[in-house]
Scaffold this motif. Structure first.
Motif, PDB file in Angstrom:
ATOM      1  N   LEU A 176      -6.764 -18.201   3.083  1.00 36.51           N
ATOM      2  CA  LEU A 176      -7.374 -17.016   2.480  1.00 36.51           C
ATOM      3  C   LEU A 176      -7.230 -15.811   3.398  1.00 36.51           C
ATOM      4  CD1 LEU A 176     -10.648 -18.499   0.900  1.00 36.51           C
ATOM      5  CD2 LEU A 176      -8.664 -17.562  -0.329  1.00 36.51           C
ATOM      6  N   PHE A 177      -7.402 -16.033   4.684  1.00 33.15           N
ATOM      7  CA  PHE A 177      -7.242 -14.943   5.644  1.00 33.15           C
ATOM      8  C   PHE A 177      -5.791 -14.462   5.664  1.00 33.15           C
ATOM      9  CE2 PHE A 177      -6.522 -13.263   9.942  1.00 33.15           C
ATOM     10  CZ  PHE A 177      -7.551 -12.345  10.024  1.00 33.15           C
ATOM     11  N   THR A 178      -4.848 -15.401   5.606  1.00 28.09           N
ATOM     12  CA  THR A 178      -3.433 -15.030   5.542  1.00 28.09           C
ATOM     13  C   THR A 178      -3.159 -14.163   4.321  1.00 28.09           C
ATOM     14  OG1 THR A 178      -2.795 -17.100   6.642  1.00 28.09           O
ATOM     15  CG2 THR A 178      -1.077 -15.924   5.422  1.00 28.09           C
ATOM     16  N   ALA A 179      -3.702 -14.559   3.172  1.00 30.45           N
ATOM     17  CA  ALA A 179      -3.495 -13.797   1.943  1.00 30.45           C
ATOM     18  C   ALA A 179      -4.084 -12.395   2.053  1.00 30.45           C
ATOM     19  CB  ALA A 179      -4.113 -14.540   0.761  1.00 30.45           C
ATOM     20  N   LEU A 180      -5.288 -12.291   2.635  1.00 29.87           N
ATOM     21  CA  LEU A 180      -5.931 -10.985   2.784  1.00 29.87           C
ATOM     22  C   LEU A 180      -5.102 -10.072   3.676  1.00 29.87           C
ATOM     23  CD1 LEU A 180      -8.287  -9.011   2.466  1.00 29.87           C
ATOM     24  CD2 LEU A 180      -9.417 -10.173   4.392  1.00 29.87           C
ATOM     25  N   MET A 181      -4.654 -10.585   4.805  1.00 29.13           N
ATOM     26  CA  MET A 181      -3.844  -9.773   5.716  1.00 29.13           C
ATOM     27  C   MET A 181      -2.522  -9.361   5.067  1.00 29.13           C
ATOM     28  SD  MET A 181      -5.601  -9.306   8.501  1.00 29.13           S
ATOM     29  CE  MET A 181      -7.017  -9.212   7.378  1.00 29.13           C
ATOM     30  N   THR A 182      -1.955 -10.247   4.261  1.00 28.16           N
ATOM     31  CA  THR A 182      -0.711  -9.926   3.567  1.00 28.16           C
ATOM     32  C   THR A 182      -0.921  -8.803   2.571  1.00 28.16           C
ATOM     33  OG1 THR A 182       0.062 -12.216   3.813  1.00 28.16           O
ATOM     34  CG2 THR A 182       1.154 -10.858   2.150  1.00 28.16           C
ATOM     35  N   VAL A 183      -2.011  -8.853   1.823  1.00 25.81           N
ATOM     36  CA  VAL A 183      -2.317  -7.795   0.849  1.00 25.81           C
ATOM     37  C   VAL A 183      -2.489  -6.455   1.555  1.00 25.81           C
ATOM     38  CG1 VAL A 183      -4.053  -6.943  -0.772  1.00 25.81           C
ATOM     39  CG2 VAL A 183      -3.296  -9.331  -0.883  1.00 25.81           C
ATOM     40  N   LEU A 184      -3.199  -6.446   2.689  1.00 26.84           N
ATOM     41  CA  LEU A 184      -3.399  -5.199   3.430  1.00 26.84           C
ATOM     42  C   LEU A 184      -2.067  -4.661   3.965  1.00 26.84           C
ATOM     43  CD1 LEU A 184      -6.682  -6.091   5.359  1.00 26.84           C
ATOM     44  CD2 LEU A 184      -6.424  -4.548   3.394  1.00 26.84           C
ATOM     45  N   ALA A 185      -1.192  -5.556   4.400  1.00 21.12           N
ATOM     46  CA  ALA A 185       0.127  -5.125   4.864  1.00 21.12           C
ATOM     47  C   ALA A 185       0.933  -4.536   3.712  1.00 21.12           C
ATOM     48  CB  ALA A 185       0.873  -6.303   5.490  1.00 21.12           C
ATOM     49  N   LEU A 186       0.822  -5.155   2.541  1.00 21.47           N
ATOM     50  CA  LEU A 186       1.556  -4.659   1.379  1.00 21.47           C
ATOM     51  C   LEU A 186       1.030  -3.306   0.917  1.00 21.47           C
ATOM     52  CD1 LEU A 186       2.000  -7.963  -0.672  1.00 21.47           C
ATOM     53  CD2 LEU A 186       3.728  -6.735   0.662  1.00 21.47           C
ATOM     54  N   LEU A 187      -0.247  -3.033   1.137  1.00 25.44           N
ATOM     55  CA  LEU A 187      -0.784  -1.715   0.790  1.00 25.44           C
ATOM     56  C   LEU A 187      -0.133  -0.629   1.647  1.00 25.44           C
ATOM     57  CD1 LEU A 187      -4.609  -2.448   0.334  1.00 25.44           C
ATOM     58  CD2 LEU A 187      -2.920  -1.926  -1.442  1.00 25.44           C
ATOM     59  N   CYS A 188       0.119  -0.940   2.912  1.00 27.09           N
ATOM     60  CA  CYS A 188       0.843   0.002   3.767  1.00 27.09           C
ATOM     61  C   CYS A 188       2.276   0.165   3.281  1.00 27.09           C
ATOM     62  CB  CYS A 188       0.827  -0.478   5.220  1.00 27.09           C
ATOM     63  SG  CYS A 188      -0.813  -0.536   5.967  1.00 27.09           S
ATOM     64  N   LEU A 189       2.869  -0.946   2.866  1.00 28.14           N
ATOM     65  CA  LEU A 189       4.236  -0.905   2.357  1.00 28.14           C
ATOM     66  C   LEU A 189       4.330  -0.061   1.094  1.00 28.14           C
ATOM     67  CD1 LEU A 189       7.069  -2.175   2.862  1.00 28.14           C
ATOM     68  CD2 LEU A 189       6.399  -3.996   1.290  1.00 28.14           C
ATOM     69  N   TYR A 190       3.268  -0.049   0.311  1.00 24.93           N
ATOM     70  CA  TYR A 190       3.261   0.647  -0.976  1.00 24.93           C
ATOM     71  C   TYR A 190       3.516   2.143  -0.817  1.00 24.93           C
ATOM     72  CZ  TYR A 190       1.598   2.317  -5.515  1.00 24.93           C
ATOM     73  OH  TYR A 190       1.504   2.925  -6.739  1.00 24.93           O
ATOM     74  N   VAL A 191       3.075   2.731   0.300  1.00 25.43           N
ATOM     75  CA  VAL A 191       3.238   4.174   0.479  1.00 25.43           C
ATOM     76  C   VAL A 191       4.574   4.533   1.122  1.00 25.43           C
ATOM     77  CG1 VAL A 191       0.754   4.507   0.641  1.00 25.43           C
ATOM     78  CG2 VAL A 191       2.068   4.159   2.730  1.00 25.43           C
ATOM     79  N   LEU A 192       5.412   3.542   1.403  1.00 28.55           N
ATOM     80  CA  LEU A 192       6.740   3.787   1.949  1.00 28.55           C
ATOM     81  C   LEU A 192       7.770   3.807   0.822  1.00 28.55           C
ATOM     82  CD1 LEU A 192       6.594   1.455   5.094  1.00 28.55           C
ATOM     83  CD2 LEU A 192       6.445   3.958   5.060  1.00 28.55           C
ATOM     84  N   PRO A 193       8.966   4.321   1.066  1.00 29.03           N
ATOM     85  CA  PRO A 193      10.011   4.329   0.033  1.00 29.03           C
ATOM     86  C   PRO A 193      10.296   2.928  -0.506  1.00 29.03           C
ATOM     87  CG  PRO A 193      10.630   5.744   1.858  1.00 29.03           C
ATOM     88  CD  PRO A 193       9.392   5.023   2.297  1.00 29.03           C
ATOM     89  N   LYS A 194      10.761   2.870  -1.738  1.00 18.99           N
ATOM     90  CA  LYS A 194      10.983   1.578  -2.393  1.00 18.99           C
ATOM     91  C   LYS A 194      12.022   0.724  -1.681  1.00 18.99           C
ATOM     92  CE  LYS A 194       9.529   3.006  -7.022  1.00 18.99           C
ATOM     93  NZ  LYS A 194       9.891   3.173  -8.450  1.00 18.99           N
TER      94      LYS A 194
END
Length: 342
Positions: free
Chosen positions: A132-150
Motif C-alpha cells: 500500500l505504501f508503494t502504491a501511495l508513493m507511486t501515485v504521488l510520483a505520477l502526480l509530479c509526472l502529470y505536470v511534465l510534457p507527455k
C-alpha cells in the motif's frame, strides 16, 4: 524479537548475538510520530544519497538538452522549475522503489547483517502495508509526472517496468547492477523531455537525416550513466558481500569477488571514455572536456586507488560522497557548455 530469531541457524551460529532494534534518536525520523517511523525507514528518507543518485541523470538530461540547443532560450528560472518538479518526483519514485525492493527482498534481508532490521524484515510493517505504501508513493510520483510534457509519460513506462523487475534480477543474474543502471539512466531522457516536449520528433529527425554523431553522443552519455551506476552500486554491495553470498543474493560484487578493484577500474575507464566520446560527437568544448571528463576520471581514479573495499565503512563513505564528486563534475561540465564557455 530476539537478536537472532529471524536468521537462518547456520548464519546465527557464526555471529555474535545482535542488539535489539532501537528507534532513531537523531535526524529527521527522531522528530516524527513513532507510528510513522517504520514508513520513514521504508522510504529511506533519512538516507538521501539514493535520492541524489536517482536525480542526477534527470539533471544531466536538462543540462545536456540545453547545451545541445544554444539557440533555445532557457532561463535559469525555467531550468530550476523543471528540475524542482523532477526532484520532487524522484523523492516519491525512489521511496516507492525502496518499498517495493524491501517487500520483495525481506527474506533475504533477514539473512544480511546490515539489512535485517529494515521495517518489513523485522516485521514492523506487514507486506500488505508495504504494498500500500508503494502504491501511495507511486501515485504521488505520477502526480509530479502529470505536470511534465507527455513525452515524459511515455519514458516513465519502461522505467517503471524495469524497476519492478530489479529486485528479482538478484535471483537470476550476477549483473543486477547493469539492470539498475539501465533504469536509473533513463532519467537522462526524462530530463531531456522535461524541457523539450518534441524530444521524440527530434530523435526521429536525427535518424531520418542519418545524423549518426548526435545519436551516438546521446547513446554514449546514456551508457556512461550506466557505467557510473555499476561503479557506485558495486561499491555499495561490497558492504554485504559475505552475507549476500551466503544468502544467495547475486551481484557483480559477489561475482567478481577477489577482482572487484579491477572491475571498478575497467568500468570507470569505460565511463570516462564514453563521456569523451559524447563530447567529441556533440562537438562540446574544453569546458566540458576538462570539467565533466577530467573531473570524473580524477574522482573515480582517487576512489579506485585509495578505497579499501574490504572495509564496509570506506565503501559506504565513497558511496555517499563519491556521488557528489562525479555528479557535480558532470553537471558543471554540461553547465559550462550550456553557457557557451568552451
Amino acid at each position: 524479537m530476539s537478536g537472532t530469531s529471524d536468521l537462518k541457524p547456520d548464519y546465527a551460529s557464526q555471529h555474535e548475538p545482535l542488539p535489539e532494534y532501537t528507534p532513531p534518536r537523531s535526524g529527521l525520523l527522531a522528530h516524527i510520530p513513532a507510528s510513522w517511523v517504520p514508513f520513514g525507514e521504508l522510504s529511506r528518507i533519512d538516507k538521501p544519497t539514493g535520492i541524489y543518485l536517482f536525480f542526477f541523470p534527470h539533471l544531466f538530461g536538462t543540462l545536456y538538452e540545453t547545451a545541445c540547443n544554444p539557440k533555445w532560450v532557457y532561463t535559469p528560472s525555467h531550468l530550476l522549475h523543471k528540475n524542482a518538479i523532477l526532484l520532487v518526483g524522484t523523492i516519491f519514485f525512489r521511496a516507492a522503489a525502496c518499498a517495493w525492493n524491501d517487500n520483495m527482498d525481506c527474506e533475504y534481508d533477514r539473512q544480511v547483517l546490515r539489512c535485517r532490521l529494515r521495517p518489513i524484515a523485522r516485521r514492523a510493517i506487514t507486506p500488505s502495508q508495504g504494498h500500500l505504501f508503494t502504491a501511495l508513493m507511486t501515485v504521488l510520483a505520477l502526480l509530479c509526472l502529470y505536470v511534465l510534457p507527455k513525452v515524459c509519460w511515455a519514458i516513465s513506462v519502461p522505467s517503471i517496468a524495469i524497476l519492478v523487475l530489479y529486485p528479482f534480477a538478484k535471483r537470476f543474474t550476477d549483473y543486477p547492477q547493469v539492470i539498475l543502471g539501465v533504469q536509473v539512466s533513463m532519467g537522462l531522457f526524462m530530463g531531456m523531455g522535461a524541457i523539450n516536449p518534441t524530444l521524440f520528433e527530434d530523435l526521429e529527425r536525427m535518424f531520418t537525416n542519418k545524423d549518426e554523431e548526435k545519436v551516438l553522443a546521446i547513446v554514449s552519455l546514456y551508457m556512461a550513466n550506466i557505467c557510473w551506476t555499476i561503479v557506485y552500486d558495486t561499491v555499495y554491495a561490497q558492504q554485504d558481500i559475505e552475507d549476500d553470498a551466503r544468502a544467495g543474493v547475486r551481484s557483480m560484487a559477489v561475482r567478481f569477488q577477489g577482482s572487484t578493484r579491477t572491475l571498478l577500474y575497467v568500468v570507470s575507464l569505460l565511463q570516462v571514455t564514453l563521456l569523451v566520446a559524447c563530447g567529441y560527437w556533440q562537438d562540446f568544448g574544453r569546458g566540458y572536456m576538462v570539467m565533466a571528463c577530467g573531473g570524473t576520471i580524477t574522482s573515480l581514479g582517487v576512489m579506485n586507488t585509495t578505497i579499501d573495499i574490504s572495509k564496509p565503512s570506506e565503501c559506504l563513505w565513497w558511496f555517499k560522497n563519491g556521488c557528489w564528486f562525479v555528479g557535480l563534475s558532470m553537471s558543471l561540465g554540461l553547465c559550462l557548455e550550456g553557457l557557451g564557455l568552451r
